[in-house]
Design a protein around this motif. Structure first.
Motif, PDB file in Angstrom:
ATOM      1  N   UNK A  37       0.868  -1.174   0.000  1.00 16.39           N
ATOM      2  CA  UNK A  37       0.000   0.000   0.000  1.00 16.39           C
ATOM      3  C   UNK A  37       0.906   1.225   0.000  1.00 16.39           C
ATOM      4  N   UNK A  38       0.584   2.216  -0.849  1.00 20.70           N
ATOM      5  CA  UNK A  38       1.358   3.464  -0.898  1.00 20.70           C
ATOM      6  C   UNK A  38       0.517   4.575  -0.294  1.00 20.70           C
ATOM      7  N   UNK A  39       1.118   5.343   0.611  1.00 20.48           N
ATOM      8  CA  UNK A  39       0.459   6.490   1.234  1.00 20.48           C
ATOM      9  C   UNK A  39       1.322   7.713   0.952  1.00 20.48           C
ATOM     10  N   UNK A  40       0.727   8.724   0.302  1.00 18.93           N
ATOM     11  CA  UNK A  40       1.431   9.983   0.039  1.00 18.93           C
ATOM     12  C   UNK A  40       0.837  11.053   0.948  1.00 18.93           C
ATOM     13  N   UNK A  41       1.720  11.806   1.631  1.00 21.84           N
ATOM     14  CA  UNK A  41       1.294  12.844   2.564  1.00 21.84           C
ATOM     15  C   UNK A  41       1.645  14.209   2.006  1.00 21.84           C
ATOM     16  N   UNK A  42       0.724  15.156   2.171  1.00 20.38           N
ATOM     17  CA  UNK A  42       0.967  16.501   1.679  1.00 20.38           C
ATOM     18  C   UNK A  42       0.229  17.532   2.493  1.00 20.38           C
ATOM     19  N   UNK A  43       0.177  18.722   1.943  1.00 26.91           N
ATOM     20  CA  UNK A  43      -0.532  19.803   2.626  1.00 26.91           C
ATOM     21  C   UNK A  43      -1.282  20.649   1.611  1.00 26.91           C
TER      22      UNK A  43
END
Length: 99
Positions: A37-43
């Motif tokens: 599973x890939x999780x990308x974090x941003x704002x």
């Protein structure tokens, strides 16, 4: 099934602070195959602004599932408050779409 997270030593916890901490208010998840599973974090500045992603992690499904359990246990005490806040934000977003 009752989940109990493994104990983390004080040294391991301290070591976890040697890497930079980024603030995130948006994320995307995707099953990338091969059991990960890939999780990308941003704002985002606001709900309508574009996301600026800072970091992405790929986790084996088993570890992603463990993360789900740990987050559930950690956030359990805040659940009523968070659900109320989430419902209010969702209602605001829906009002903005119909305007």
């Amino acid at each position: 099934m009752k989940y109990e997270p493994r104990n983390v030593s004080d040294d391991e916890l301290e070591t976890s602070y040697t890497v930079p901490t980024a603030i995130s208010n948006t994320f995307v998840l995707r099953d990338i195959g091969n059991g990960a599973i890939r999780i990308a974090f941003g704002e985002r500045r606001d709900p309508n602004s574009p996301a600026h992603y800072r970091v992405a992690l790929a986790l084996p499904r088993e570890q992603a599932f463990e993360l789900k359990l740990i987050l559930g246990k950690l956030l359990e005490q805040y659940e009523p408050e968070l659900e109320k806040d989430f419902e209010q934000r969702l209602a605001e977003l829906n009002r903005g779409k119909s305007a």
